[in-house]
Design a protein around this motif. Sequence first.
Motif, PDB file in Angstrom:
ATOM      1  N   SER A 217     -24.056   1.499 -17.849  1.00  0.00           N
ATOM      2  CA  SER A 217     -23.757   2.920 -18.030  1.00  0.00           C
ATOM      3  C   SER A 217     -23.482   3.549 -16.667  1.00  0.00           C
ATOM      4  O   SER A 217     -24.185   3.292 -15.692  1.00  0.00           O
ATOM      5  CB  SER A 217     -24.912   3.635 -18.736  1.00  0.00           C
ATOM      6  OG  SER A 217     -26.115   3.476 -18.029  1.00  0.00           O
ATOM      7  N   ARG A 218     -22.444   4.378 -16.625  1.00  0.00           N
ATOM      8  CA  ARG A 218     -21.965   4.908 -15.354  1.00  0.00           C
ATOM      9  C   ARG A 218     -22.378   6.359 -15.165  1.00  0.00           C
ATOM     10  O   ARG A 218     -22.618   7.097 -16.111  1.00  0.00           O
ATOM     11  CB  ARG A 218     -20.442   4.794 -15.258  1.00  0.00           C
ATOM     12  CG  ARG A 218     -19.857   3.467 -15.663  1.00  0.00           C
ATOM     13  CD  ARG A 218     -20.526   2.229 -15.079  1.00  0.00           C
ATOM     14  NE  ARG A 218     -20.618   2.173 -13.657  1.00  0.00           N
ATOM     15  CZ  ARG A 218     -20.478   1.060 -12.933  1.00  0.00           C
ATOM     16  NH1 ARG A 218     -20.185  -0.098 -13.525  1.00  0.00           N
ATOM     17  NH2 ARG A 218     -20.623   1.081 -11.637  1.00  0.00           N
ATOM     18  N   CYS A 219     -22.419   6.769 -13.866  1.00  0.00           N
ATOM     19  CA  CYS A 219     -22.885   8.101 -13.512  1.00  0.00           C
ATOM     20  C   CYS A 219     -21.957   8.704 -12.461  1.00  0.00           C
ATOM     21  O   CYS A 219     -20.882   8.174 -12.181  1.00  0.00           O
ATOM     22  CB  CYS A 219     -24.316   8.020 -12.976  1.00  0.00           C
ATOM     23  SG  CYS A 219     -24.424   7.144 -11.397  1.00  0.00           S
ATOM     24  N   VAL A 220     -22.393   9.810 -11.845  1.00  0.00           N
ATOM     25  CA  VAL A 220     -21.549  10.536 -10.898  1.00  0.00           C
ATOM     26  C   VAL A 220     -21.264   9.743  -9.628  1.00  0.00           C
ATOM     27  O   VAL A 220     -20.360  10.100  -8.873  1.00  0.00           O
ATOM     28  CB  VAL A 220     -22.173  11.893 -10.513  1.00  0.00           C
ATOM     29  CG1 VAL A 220     -22.244  12.812 -11.718  1.00  0.00           C
ATOM     30  CG2 VAL A 220     -23.562  11.700  -9.901  1.00  0.00           C
ATOM     31  N   THR A 228     -13.820   8.071   1.745  1.00  0.00           N
ATOM     32  CA  THR A 228     -13.914   9.390   2.364  1.00  0.00           C
ATOM     33  C   THR A 228     -15.213  10.129   2.081  1.00  0.00           C
ATOM     34  O   THR A 228     -15.491  11.156   2.703  1.00  0.00           O
ATOM     35  CB  THR A 228     -12.755  10.280   1.885  1.00  0.00           C
ATOM     36  OG1 THR A 228     -12.904  10.526   0.477  1.00  0.00           O
ATOM     37  CG2 THR A 228     -11.406   9.607   2.143  1.00  0.00           C
ATOM     38  N   ALA A 229     -15.980   9.668   1.085  1.00  0.00           N
ATOM     39  CA  ALA A 229     -17.214  10.307   0.617  1.00  0.00           C
ATOM     40  C   ALA A 229     -16.941  11.609  -0.137  1.00  0.00           C
ATOM     41  O   ALA A 229     -17.875  12.334  -0.472  1.00  0.00           O
ATOM     42  CB  ALA A 229     -18.198  10.552   1.761  1.00  0.00           C
ATOM     43  N   GLU A 230     -15.676  11.889  -0.430  1.00  0.00           N
ATOM     44  CA  GLU A 230     -15.354  13.087  -1.209  1.00  0.00           C
ATOM     45  C   GLU A 230     -15.663  12.832  -2.682  1.00  0.00           C
ATOM     46  O   GLU A 230     -15.495  11.725  -3.181  1.00  0.00           O
ATOM     47  CB  GLU A 230     -13.879  13.448  -1.034  1.00  0.00           C
ATOM     48  CG  GLU A 230     -13.523  13.866   0.376  1.00  0.00           C
ATOM     49  CD  GLU A 230     -12.031  14.070   0.566  1.00  0.00           C
ATOM     50  OE1 GLU A 230     -11.669  14.840   1.470  1.00  0.00           O
ATOM     51  OE2 GLU A 230     -11.232  13.459  -0.176  1.00  0.00           O
ATOM     52  N   ARG A 231     -16.081  13.890  -3.370  1.00  0.00           N
ATOM     53  CA  ARG A 231     -16.461  13.771  -4.777  1.00  0.00           C
ATOM     54  C   ARG A 231     -15.502  14.580  -5.648  1.00  0.00           C
ATOM     55  O   ARG A 231     -15.058  15.658  -5.276  1.00  0.00           O
ATOM     56  CB  ARG A 231     -17.899  14.256  -4.980  1.00  0.00           C
ATOM     57  CG  ARG A 231     -18.395  14.175  -6.405  1.00  0.00           C
ATOM     58  CD  ARG A 231     -19.832  14.644  -6.512  1.00  0.00           C
ATOM     59  NE  ARG A 231     -20.744  13.667  -5.954  1.00  0.00           N
ATOM     60  CZ  ARG A 231     -22.031  13.906  -5.698  1.00  0.00           C
ATOM     61  NH1 ARG A 231     -22.528  15.112  -5.889  1.00  0.00           N
ATOM     62  NH2 ARG A 231     -22.803  12.952  -5.225  1.00  0.00           N
ATOM     63  N   GLY A 232     -15.190  14.029  -6.821  1.00  0.00           N
ATOM     64  CA  GLY A 232     -14.322  14.718  -7.769  1.00  0.00           C
ATOM     65  C   GLY A 232     -14.838  14.545  -9.183  1.00  0.00           C
ATOM     66  O   GLY A 232     -16.020  14.261  -9.401  1.00  0.00           O
ATOM     67  N   ASP A 233     -13.939  14.679 -10.166  1.00  0.00           N
ATOM     68  CA  ASP A 233     -14.315  14.513 -11.576  1.00  0.00           C
ATOM     69  C   ASP A 233     -14.017  13.111 -12.096  1.00  0.00           C
ATOM     70  O   ASP A 233     -14.600  12.675 -13.087  1.00  0.00           O
ATOM     71  CB  ASP A 233     -13.559  15.523 -12.452  1.00  0.00           C
ATOM     72  CG  ASP A 233     -13.933  16.957 -12.139  1.00  0.00           C
ATOM     73  OD1 ASP A 233     -15.099  17.187 -11.763  1.00  0.00           O
ATOM     74  OD2 ASP A 233     -13.056  17.834 -12.258  1.00  0.00           O
ATOM     75  N   GLU A 234     -13.087  12.461 -11.451  1.00  0.00           N
ATOM     76  CA  GLU A 234     -12.648  11.149 -11.926  1.00  0.00           C
ATOM     77  C   GLU A 234     -13.309  10.017 -11.115  1.00  0.00           C
ATOM     78  O   GLU A 234     -13.730  10.228  -9.987  1.00  0.00           O
ATOM     79  CB  GLU A 234     -11.120  11.040 -11.797  1.00  0.00           C
ATOM     80  CG  GLU A 234     -10.335  12.013 -12.663  1.00  0.00           C
ATOM     81  CD  GLU A 234     -10.420  11.691 -14.152  1.00  0.00           C
ATOM     82  OE1 GLU A 234     -11.191  10.793 -14.558  1.00  0.00           O
ATOM     83  OE2 GLU A 234      -9.706  12.346 -14.922  1.00  0.00           O
ATOM     84  N   PRO A 235     -13.413   8.845 -11.763  1.00  0.00           N
ATOM     85  CA  PRO A 235     -12.851   8.441 -13.065  1.00  0.00           C
ATOM     86  C   PRO A 235     -13.767   8.702 -14.256  1.00  0.00           C
ATOM     87  O   PRO A 235     -13.449   8.327 -15.376  1.00  0.00           O
ATOM     88  CB  PRO A 235     -12.649   6.944 -12.880  1.00  0.00           C
ATOM     89  CG  PRO A 235     -13.807   6.544 -12.013  1.00  0.00           C
ATOM     90  CD  PRO A 235     -14.001   7.686 -11.043  1.00  0.00           C
ATOM     91  N   LEU A 236     -14.912   9.359 -14.017  1.00  0.00           N
ATOM     92  CA  LEU A 236     -15.889   9.549 -15.088  1.00  0.00           C
ATOM     93  C   LEU A 236     -15.326  10.367 -16.242  1.00  0.00           C
ATOM     94  O   LEU A 236     -15.593  10.087 -17.417  1.00  0.00           O
ATOM     95  CB  LEU A 236     -17.138  10.213 -14.514  1.00  0.00           C
ATOM     96  CG  LEU A 236     -18.473   9.931 -15.217  1.00  0.00           C
ATOM     97  CD1 LEU A 236     -18.760   8.444 -15.273  1.00  0.00           C
ATOM     98  CD2 LEU A 236     -19.597  10.673 -14.520  1.00  0.00           C
ATOM     99  N   LYS A 237     -14.519  11.368 -15.898  1.00  0.00           N
ATOM    100  CA  LYS A 237     -13.946  12.226 -16.945  1.00  0.00           C
ATOM    101  C   LYS A 237     -13.066  11.420 -17.888  1.00  0.00           C
ATOM    102  O   LYS A 237     -13.174  11.550 -19.119  1.00  0.00           O
ATOM    103  CB  LYS A 237     -13.140  13.348 -16.291  1.00  0.00           C
ATOM    104  CG  LYS A 237     -12.491  14.304 -17.286  1.00  0.00           C
ATOM    105  CD  LYS A 237     -11.727  15.398 -16.544  1.00  0.00           C
ATOM    106  CE  LYS A 237     -11.038  16.333 -17.528  1.00  0.00           C
ATOM    107  NZ  LYS A 237     -10.274  17.397 -16.808  1.00  0.00           N
ATOM    108  N   THR A 238     -12.196  10.590 -17.332  1.00  0.00           N
ATOM    109  CA  THR A 238     -11.308   9.780 -18.178  1.00  0.00           C
ATOM    110  C   THR A 238     -12.094   8.713 -18.929  1.00  0.00           C
ATOM    111  O   THR A 238     -11.853   8.473 -20.122  1.00  0.00           O
ATOM    112  CB  THR A 238     -10.219   9.134 -17.317  1.00  0.00           C
ATOM    113  OG1 THR A 238      -9.378  10.172 -16.788  1.00  0.00           O
ATOM    114  CG2 THR A 238      -9.367   8.177 -18.140  1.00  0.00           C
TER     115      THR A 238
END
Length: 279
Positions: A217-220, A228-238
């Motif tokens: 099971s995957r998380c944020v 880059t250590a930048e955080r977004g919504d993907e790929p969790l959203k898809t």
Amino acid sequence: MNKRRISEIWIYPIKSLAGIRLQKAIVKQKGLLYDRRWMLVDKDGRFLTQREHPEMALFRVTIDHETLIISRQQSNSGDLPDSIKLNLMQEVSGDTVKVKIWDDEVEAFEMEPGFSSWFSKYINIECRLVFFPEKNRRDVDPDYAIRNEQVSLADGYPFLIIGQSSLDELNRRLKNQVSMKRFRPNFVFMNGLPHEEDSWRNFTIGSIIFEGVKPCSRCVLTTVNPDTAERGDEPLKTLSAYRRKNGKINFGENLLARTDGEVSEGDVIEIIDFKKQQP
């Protein structure tokens, strides 16, 4: 169909820092040799990960013979060394400390204070580097353990496998493609169908027998760009749109090893049997 073969092998010596790709690795009960045997903990002994500290992705880790080298990408601190080195063969002794990883409390050894200080200054939080030796015990979740297996400092299971075709299917759905590094597998294999690893029960990699016990099971953490250590919504959203089951978003399969030995890139995977009911 072409034979399924191992195309990548990865270890992550310090939990939640960058991984190291290997051409071959030693399989032990707790996981691949050197995989997640070290961990950063806060002042209360609780484990640190990229979930709360995405900047941990900027540490790079390499092995040079018997030395583990940790360096900081994009370093802006002129008064700190760019890297530190750990002797993989060094005996760790002294008093143990209790540390927490999820709901587990285990005994570990704190490494030299200089290592902890180096990480603390870069992450900007008081933390300690600890080591979890082979002899110390941490049990796999009894709901999924088969022979009272143990695990290192990984989230819950000793090994994780993902098919390249599973990532290809995800990237087909994404606007901006992601790399396999987001998912931190130990094994990547080529050929086969997307997500077929979910259905495997017993199988071999080379001469080593593994058992698939639970989808991962995957998380944020998967939303942190490892470069880059930048955080977004993907790929969790898809992933949530087509890989959600029973409230969990699954990608990859957690494994236990039934035998020890060595695995190598190019090893053939042979399926012995499948799960009675797919997860």
